[in-house]
Structures are given as structure tokens and as C-alpha cells.
Scaffold this motif. Structure first.
Motif, PDB file in Angstrom:
ATOM      1  N   UNK A 199      15.488  58.365  37.969  1.00  0.00           N
ATOM      2  CA  UNK A 199      14.570  59.471  38.225  1.00  0.00           C
ATOM      3  C   UNK A 199      13.840  59.229  39.542  1.00  0.00           C
ATOM      4  N   UNK A 200      13.695  60.262  40.359  1.00  0.00           N
ATOM      5  CA  UNK A 200      12.943  60.157  41.611  1.00  0.00           C
ATOM      6  C   UNK A 200      11.492  59.778  41.322  1.00  0.00           C
ATOM      7  N   UNK A 201      10.913  58.955  42.195  1.00  0.00           N
ATOM      8  CA  UNK A 201       9.519  58.542  42.019  1.00  0.00           C
ATOM      9  C   UNK A 201       8.529  59.574  42.542  1.00  0.00           C
ATOM     10  N   UNK A 202       9.008  60.579  43.270  1.00  0.00           N
ATOM     11  CA  UNK A 202       8.090  61.553  43.848  1.00  0.00           C
ATOM     12  C   UNK A 202       7.351  61.001  45.051  1.00  0.00           C
ATOM     13  N   UNK A 203       7.840  59.896  45.593  1.00  0.00           N
ATOM     14  CA  UNK A 203       7.233  59.270  46.757  1.00  0.00           C
ATOM     15  C   UNK A 203       8.222  58.318  47.408  1.00  0.00           C
ATOM     16  N   UNK A 204       7.714  57.539  48.373  1.00  0.00           N
ATOM     17  CA  UNK A 204       8.564  56.581  49.083  1.00  0.00           C
ATOM     18  C   UNK A 204       8.095  55.154  48.841  1.00  0.00           C
ATOM     19  N   UNK A 205       9.073  54.285  48.612  1.00  0.00           N
ATOM     20  CA  UNK A 205       8.893  52.842  48.480  1.00  0.00           C
ATOM     21  C   UNK A 205       8.040  52.477  47.263  1.00  0.00           C
ATOM     22  N   UNK A 206       8.578  52.702  46.051  1.00  0.00           N
ATOM     23  CA  UNK A 206       7.839  52.359  44.823  1.00  0.00           C
ATOM     24  C   UNK A 206       7.632  50.846  44.726  1.00  0.00           C
ATOM     25  N   UNK A 207       6.427  50.437  44.992  1.00  0.00           N
ATOM     26  CA  UNK A 207       6.109  49.009  45.082  1.00  0.00           C
ATOM     27  C   UNK A 207       5.786  48.408  43.718  1.00  0.00           C
ATOM     28  N   UNK A 208       5.124  49.193  42.868  1.00  0.00           N
ATOM     29  CA  UNK A 208       4.672  48.656  41.587  1.00  0.00           C
ATOM     30  C   UNK A 208       4.623  49.790  40.572  1.00  0.00           C
ATOM     31  N   UNK A 209       4.671  49.449  39.303  1.00  0.00           N
ATOM     32  CA  UNK A 209       4.513  50.448  38.256  1.00  0.00           C
ATOM     33  C   UNK A 209       3.793  49.835  37.073  1.00  0.00           C
ATOM     34  N   UNK A 210       3.161  50.701  36.299  1.00  0.00           N
ATOM     35  CA  UNK A 210       2.454  50.265  35.096  1.00  0.00           C
ATOM     36  C   UNK A 210       2.756  51.246  33.979  1.00  0.00           C
ATOM     37  N   UNK A 211       3.110  50.723  32.833  1.00  0.00           N
ATOM     38  CA  UNK A 211       3.377  51.538  31.658  1.00  0.00           C
ATOM     39  C   UNK A 211       2.184  51.404  30.729  1.00  0.00           C
ATOM     40  N   UNK A 212       1.499  52.530  30.485  1.00  0.00           N
ATOM     41  CA  UNK A 212       0.319  52.547  29.635  1.00  0.00           C
ATOM     42  C   UNK A 212       0.528  53.630  28.586  1.00  0.00           C
ATOM     43  N   UNK A 213       0.726  53.214  27.336  1.00  0.00           N
ATOM     44  CA  UNK A 213       0.996  54.183  26.273  1.00  0.00           C
ATOM     45  C   UNK A 213       2.282  54.926  26.576  1.00  0.00           C
ATOM     46  N   UNK A 214       2.208  56.252  26.608  1.00  0.00           N
ATOM     47  CA  UNK A 214       3.408  57.050  26.900  1.00  0.00           C
ATOM     48  C   UNK A 214       3.406  57.574  28.341  1.00  0.00           C
ATOM     49  N   UNK A 215       2.671  56.885  29.232  1.00  0.00           N
ATOM     50  CA  UNK A 215       2.636  57.264  30.647  1.00  0.00           C
ATOM     51  C   UNK A 215       3.071  56.098  31.529  1.00  0.00           C
ATOM     52  N   UNK A 216       3.805  56.443  32.586  1.00  0.00           N
ATOM     53  CA  UNK A 216       4.240  55.475  33.584  1.00  0.00           C
ATOM     54  C   UNK A 216       3.588  55.870  34.899  1.00  0.00           C
ATOM     55  N   UNK A 217       2.922  54.916  35.554  1.00  0.00           N
ATOM     56  CA  UNK A 217       2.234  55.155  36.817  1.00  0.00           C
ATOM     57  C   UNK A 217       2.978  54.377  37.895  1.00  0.00           C
ATOM     58  N   UNK A 218       3.415  55.069  38.956  1.00  0.00           N
ATOM     59  CA  UNK A 218       4.211  54.442  40.003  1.00  0.00           C
ATOM     60  C   UNK A 218       3.445  54.475  41.319  1.00  0.00           C
ATOM     61  N   UNK A 219       3.205  53.297  41.903  1.00  0.00           N
ATOM     62  CA  UNK A 219       2.540  53.173  43.200  1.00  0.00           C
ATOM     63  C   UNK A 219       3.589  53.271  44.300  1.00  0.00           C
ATOM     64  N   UNK A 220       3.600  54.386  45.025  1.00  0.00           N
ATOM     65  CA  UNK A 220       4.534  54.617  46.128  1.00  0.00           C
ATOM     66  C   UNK A 220       3.848  54.220  47.432  1.00  0.00           C
ATOM     67  N   UNK A 221       4.137  53.028  47.909  1.00  0.00           N
ATOM     68  CA  UNK A 221       3.395  52.444  49.025  1.00  0.00           C
ATOM     69  C   UNK A 221       3.507  53.257  50.319  1.00  0.00           C
ATOM     70  N   UNK A 222       4.700  53.613  50.736  1.00  0.00           N
ATOM     71  CA  UNK A 222       4.874  54.240  52.053  1.00  0.00           C
ATOM     72  C   UNK A 222       4.500  55.724  52.084  1.00  0.00           C
ATOM     73  N   UNK A 223       4.529  56.400  50.957  1.00  0.00           N
ATOM     74  CA  UNK A 223       4.083  57.801  50.933  1.00  0.00           C
ATOM     75  C   UNK A 223       2.610  57.900  50.540  1.00  0.00           C
ATOM     76  N   UNK A 224       1.986  56.764  50.285  1.00  0.00           N
ATOM     77  CA  UNK A 224       0.564  56.666  49.991  1.00  0.00           C
ATOM     78  C   UNK A 224       0.137  57.540  48.808  1.00  0.00           C
ATOM     79  N   UNK A 225       0.873  57.373  47.692  1.00  0.00           N
ATOM     80  CA  UNK A 225       0.500  58.127  46.502  1.00  0.00           C
ATOM     81  C   UNK A 225       0.909  57.390  45.234  1.00  0.00           C
ATOM     82  N   UNK A 226       0.381  57.863  44.129  1.00  0.00           N
ATOM     83  CA  UNK A 226       0.752  57.369  42.802  1.00  0.00           C
ATOM     84  C   UNK A 226       1.254  58.560  42.012  1.00  0.00           C
TER      85      UNK A 226
END
Length: 168
Positions: free
Chosen positions: A68-95
């Protein structure tokens, strides 16, 4: 690749038990992995193709079932909390926030990515220890900024992000 190991029963050393590519793209640099709380799914962030690989996990190992696409560029880190996944996209400066389907394990993006200055790490933070209130935007996400930390809060779960830039 996602590789898994098993301890040798005689001496305890780790032995490669299996491996599977985490993307069909040749220029792939996996950066982070997380397992679902019930252990049925494993998530791998892929830098380059900018995807999250979803593996179904069985006792024998993993099978890639979705990418699945991350919706950003260069996914550096992710965190799974409950039924949500949070993806830190470093180069597009978004989560990007995803909801995980409990049956298929597949993440689906929830709204637009949240701006964050080059996020490199996303961590769960207990709200009862935060001790401060942030601002709530129209999407229901509250934020608290402190230096290079930015905290997002949805449904009583706070996530701290380490960023190399401060977003105003």
C-alpha cells in the motif's frame, strides 16, 4: 526483504528460516517493521517505492499479501497503535494515518497526511502523562509542539514525532 530466524535447538544460535521480498520494486530500502497485536500480520515500511508491505504471518513464516502507498515519500518509521498505523514520511514531511482492517490486515489511509517537519520517528505517548493540552483542528487531531517534538492526539492516544525541522 523480510527475513526470519529460528534458534538452533542444539546451541541457540539463530538460523535463517525464511525470507520474502517486501516489494516488487528493485530499489527498496526497508526501514521499519511492526507486528499486529494478534500476531497475524507484519508491516514493513519500504523506502524507495514508498509503500507499506503487509505480510500474513503463519508459524512457518510470512507471505506478502498487500503493498500500500504511504501517501508520502521515504517512510522512515511507523507505529501501530490499536487498529491504526501511523507512518512518518521523512522526505515529504508528513505523517499518514491508516486504519487496519481487522480481517485482511490491510491498511487504508484516513484523510490527508498531517504536516510534520521531516518526521523520523513516531512513538506512542500516554495522554495521562503528557500533562498539557494542545490545539484541536477541524479533523479532530490535536497537536502539541515542543522543540523538535510534535504530538498528535486522536481518541486519547498521543503520538510523539521526532522531526529534524519545526513546522509552523
Amino acid at each position: 526483504n523480510l527475513s526470519w530466524y529460528r534458534p538452533d535447538p542444539t546451541d541457540g544460535t539463530l538460523r535463517l528460516a525464511g525470507s520474502a521480498p517486501s516489494s516488487a520494486e528493485p530499489e527498496n530500502l526497508p526501514s521499519e517493521l511492526a507486528t499486529g497485536r494478534d500476531g497475524r500480520f507484519v508491516y514493513v515500511a519500504n523506502r524507495g517505492p514508498d509503500t507499506i508491505a503487509v505480510f500474513a504471518w503463519e508459524p512457518e513464516g510470512g507471505t506478502l499479501i498487500a503493498e500500500v502507498s504511504t501517501g508520502g515519500r521515504w517512510p522512515r518509521h511507523l507505529a501501530l497503535v490499536g487498529d491504526h498505523l501511523y507512518v512518518a514520511n521523512e522526505r515529504s514531511q508528513n505523517v499518514t494515518v491508516f486504519r487496519i482492517d481487522p480481517d485482511s490486515g490491510t491498511p487504508t489511509a484516513q484523510g490527508d497526511p498531517v504536516s510534520a517537519g521531516s518526521p523520523t520517528c513516531v512513538l506512542r505517548w500516554r495522554p495521562d502523562r503528557a500533562g498539557r493540552q494542545g490545539e484541536v483542528d477541524e479533523s479532530g487531531v490535536s497537536t502539541l509542539k515542543a522543540g523538535n517534538w510534535r504530538v498528535l492526539s486522536e481518541s486519547r492516544t498521543l503520538l510523539g514525532m521526532i522531526s529534524s525541522r519545526t513546522v509552523s
